[in-house]
Motif scaffolding. Structure first.
Motif, PDB file in Angstrom:
ATOM      1  N   PHE A   1       0.844  -1.188   0.000  1.00 44.17           N
ATOM      2  CA  PHE A   1       0.000   0.000   0.000  1.00 44.17           C
ATOM      3  C   PHE A   1       0.884   1.243   0.000  1.00 44.17           C
ATOM      4  CE2 PHE A   1       0.541  -0.862   4.558  1.00 44.17           C
ATOM      5  CZ  PHE A   1       0.820   0.393   5.081  1.00 44.17           C
ATOM      6  N   ALA A   2       0.263   2.367  -0.307  1.00 45.03           N
ATOM      7  CA  ALA A   2       0.935   3.668  -0.233  1.00 45.03           C
ATOM      8  C   ALA A   2      -0.016   4.638   0.456  1.00 45.03           C
ATOM      9  CB  ALA A   2       1.300   4.181  -1.620  1.00 45.03           C
ATOM     10  N   VAL A   3       0.559   5.605   1.129  1.00 41.25           N
ATOM     11  CA  VAL A   3      -0.231   6.635   1.799  1.00 41.25           C
ATOM     12  C   VAL A   3       0.443   7.973   1.516  1.00 41.25           C
ATOM     13  CG1 VAL A   3       0.993   6.359   4.002  1.00 41.25           C
ATOM     14  CG2 VAL A   3      -1.323   7.320   3.984  1.00 41.25           C
ATOM     15  N   GLY A   4      -0.365   9.014   1.436  1.00 39.39           N
ATOM     16  CA  GLY A   4       0.171  10.332   1.142  1.00 39.39           C
ATOM     17  C   GLY A   4      -0.211  11.346   2.195  1.00 39.39           C
ATOM     18  N   ALA A   5       0.503  12.463   2.176  1.00 40.06           N
ATOM     19  CA  ALA A   5       0.196  13.621   3.012  1.00 40.06           C
ATOM     20  C   ALA A   5      -0.099  14.775   2.071  1.00 40.06           C
ATOM     21  CB  ALA A   5       1.378  13.963   3.921  1.00 40.06           C
ATOM     22  N   ALA A   6      -1.250  15.379   2.247  1.00 41.55           N
ATOM     23  CA  ALA A   6      -1.668  16.493   1.395  1.00 41.55           C
ATOM     24  C   ALA A   6      -1.930  17.724   2.254  1.00 41.55           C
ATOM     25  CB  ALA A   6      -2.921  16.122   0.608  1.00 41.55           C
ATOM     26  N   ASP A   7      -1.791  18.896   1.638  1.00 37.90           N
ATOM     27  CA  ASP A   7      -2.064  20.142   2.355  1.00 37.90           C
ATOM     28  C   ASP A   7      -3.545  20.497   2.254  1.00 37.90           C
ATOM     29  OD1 ASP A   7      -2.447  21.258  -0.188  1.00 37.90           O
ATOM     30  OD2 ASP A   7      -0.526  22.316  -0.175  1.00 37.90           O
ATOM     31  N   GLU A   8      -3.913  21.688   2.771  1.00 38.23           N
ATOM     32  CA  GLU A   8      -5.318  22.110   2.795  1.00 38.23           C
ATOM     33  C   GLU A   8      -5.925  22.220   1.405  1.00 38.23           C
ATOM     34  OE1 GLU A   8      -2.837  24.289   3.705  1.00 38.23           O
ATOM     35  OE2 GLU A   8      -2.854  24.282   5.878  1.00 38.23           O
ATOM     36  N   MET A   9      -5.090  22.462   0.412  1.00 36.62           N
ATOM     37  CA  MET A   9      -5.576  22.611  -0.972  1.00 36.62           C
ATOM     38  C   MET A   9      -5.661  21.261  -1.689  1.00 36.62           C
ATOM     39  SD  MET A   9      -6.070  25.794  -0.967  1.00 36.62           S
ATOM     40  CE  MET A   9      -6.456  26.088  -2.658  1.00 36.62           C
ATOM     41  N   GLY A  10      -5.234  20.191  -1.004  1.00 42.70           N
ATOM     42  CA  GLY A  10      -5.259  18.866  -1.613  1.00 42.70           C
ATOM     43  C   GLY A  10      -4.014  18.533  -2.406  1.00 42.70           C
ATOM     44  N   THR A  11      -2.995  19.396  -2.324  1.00 39.81           N
ATOM     45  CA  THR A  11      -1.739  19.146  -3.033  1.00 39.81           C
ATOM     46  C   THR A  11      -0.937  18.087  -2.295  1.00 39.81           C
ATOM     47  OG1 THR A  11      -1.695  21.428  -3.799  1.00 39.81           O
ATOM     48  CG2 THR A  11       0.390  20.209  -3.901  1.00 39.81           C
ATOM     49  N   LEU A  12      -0.546  17.053  -3.016  1.00 38.60           N
ATOM     50  CA  LEU A  12       0.242  15.981  -2.426  1.00 38.60           C
ATOM     51  C   LEU A  12       1.632  16.511  -2.092  1.00 38.60           C
ATOM     52  CD1 LEU A  12       0.115  12.944  -1.732  1.00 38.60           C
ATOM     53  CD2 LEU A  12       1.059  12.506  -4.004  1.00 38.60           C
ATOM     54  N   ARG A  13       2.044  16.360  -0.831  1.00 36.74           N
ATOM     55  CA  ARG A  13       3.331  16.875  -0.357  1.00 36.74           C
ATOM     56  C   ARG A  13       4.340  15.787  -0.041  1.00 36.74           C
ATOM     57  NH1 ARG A  13       3.844  22.018  -1.812  1.00 36.74           N
ATOM     58  NH2 ARG A  13       1.943  23.167  -1.389  1.00 36.74           N
ATOM     59  N   ALA A  14       3.866  14.561   0.231  1.00 37.25           N
ATOM     60  CA  ALA A  14       4.771  13.466   0.567  1.00 37.25           C
ATOM     61  C   ALA A  14       4.045  12.145   0.381  1.00 37.25           C
ATOM     62  CB  ALA A  14       5.266  13.597   2.003  1.00 37.25           C
ATOM     63  N   VAL A  15       4.815  11.093   0.142  1.00 39.99           N
ATOM     64  CA  VAL A  15       4.256   9.746   0.044  1.00 39.99           C
ATOM     65  C   VAL A  15       5.145   8.765   0.803  1.00 39.99           C
ATOM     66  CG1 VAL A  15       3.153  10.133  -2.199  1.00 39.99           C
ATOM     67  CG2 VAL A  15       5.428   9.111  -2.101  1.00 39.99           C
ATOM     68  N   ALA A  16       4.537   7.690   1.258  1.00 43.66           N
ATOM     69  CA  ALA A  16       5.250   6.545   1.812  1.00 43.66           C
ATOM     70  C   ALA A  16       4.756   5.313   1.073  1.00 43.66           C
ATOM     71  CB  ALA A  16       4.996   6.403   3.305  1.00 43.66           C
ATOM     72  N   ILE A  17       5.697   4.485   0.641  1.00 44.44           N
ATOM     73  CA  ILE A  17       5.370   3.236  -0.031  1.00 44.44           C
ATOM     74  C   ILE A  17       5.783   2.098   0.900  1.00 44.44           C
ATOM     75  CG2 ILE A  17       5.828   1.757  -2.023  1.00 44.44           C
ATOM     76  CD1 ILE A  17       6.373   4.312  -3.645  1.00 44.44           C
ATOM     77  N   VAL A  18       4.855   1.194   1.149  1.00 40.20           N
ATOM     78  CA  VAL A  18       5.080   0.081   2.064  1.00 40.20           C
ATOM     79  C   VAL A  18       4.910  -1.223   1.290  1.00 40.20           C
ATOM     80  CG1 VAL A  18       4.301  -1.035   4.198  1.00 40.20           C
ATOM     81  CG2 VAL A  18       4.216   1.466   3.981  1.00 40.20           C
TER      82      VAL A  18
END
Length: 152
Positions: free
Chosen positions: A35-52
């Motif tokens: 799986f992968a999970v992301g971190a997005a800001d208030e505008m929905g812009t993806l700022r970081a991802v983690a791949i597991v």
């Protein structure tokens, strides 16, 4: 960069790998993932991802362990710590009992400490995987010491 208010977002495989290609300093995207999970800001812009995914080292692939095989960030503060914590919660929810990751000697591990991960082993530099019977291209991380870390 100003302090962004981040939230977790689901990220599909292709999007996570494209993000890693764009932002990771020294590795290409891993070939597979659970799986992968992301971190997005208030505008929905993806700022970081983690791949597991499954552990890269076969001896660690015991069916109960996953590995954070890649994280990448555009530099947004605290994004990687958020993702390490979320990755562990998701892995536990899927029934896994252990989550690990490796860092290079030059990386300070602040995001992992922020997520309360423990340093459990130090790995000395190795020559790489290239052998006459199995030639492989280097990815720039041969001859680099690494640290094995584990989720709390």
């Amino acid at each position: 960069m100003s302090e962004a208010h981040l939230h977790l977002v689901p990220v599909r495989s292709r999007e996570s790998k494209d993000f890693v290609r764009a932002w990771h300093r020294h590795h290409p995207p891993p070939p597979g993932q659970i799986f992968a999970v992301g971190a997005a800001d208030e505008m929905g812009t993806l700022r970081a991802v983690a791949i597991v995914g499954r552990p890269v080292a076969r001896h660690l692939d015991d069916g109960a362990t996953l590995e954070v095989t890649r994280t990448a960030s555009d530099g947004t503060p605290n994004a990687n710590s958020l993702l390490y914590g979320a990755s562990w919660r998701a892995a536990k929810a899927l029934g896994y009992r252990r989550l690990i990751t490796f860092t290079q000697e030059s990386e300070n591990g602040a995001s992992l400490r922020g997520a309360d991960w423990r340093l459990i082993a130090s790995r000395p530099p190795r020559a790489g995987w290239h052998t006459p019977s199995r030639p492989r291209a280097g990815h720039g991380n041969d001859h680099v010491a690494r640290f094995l870390r584990q989720a709390p």
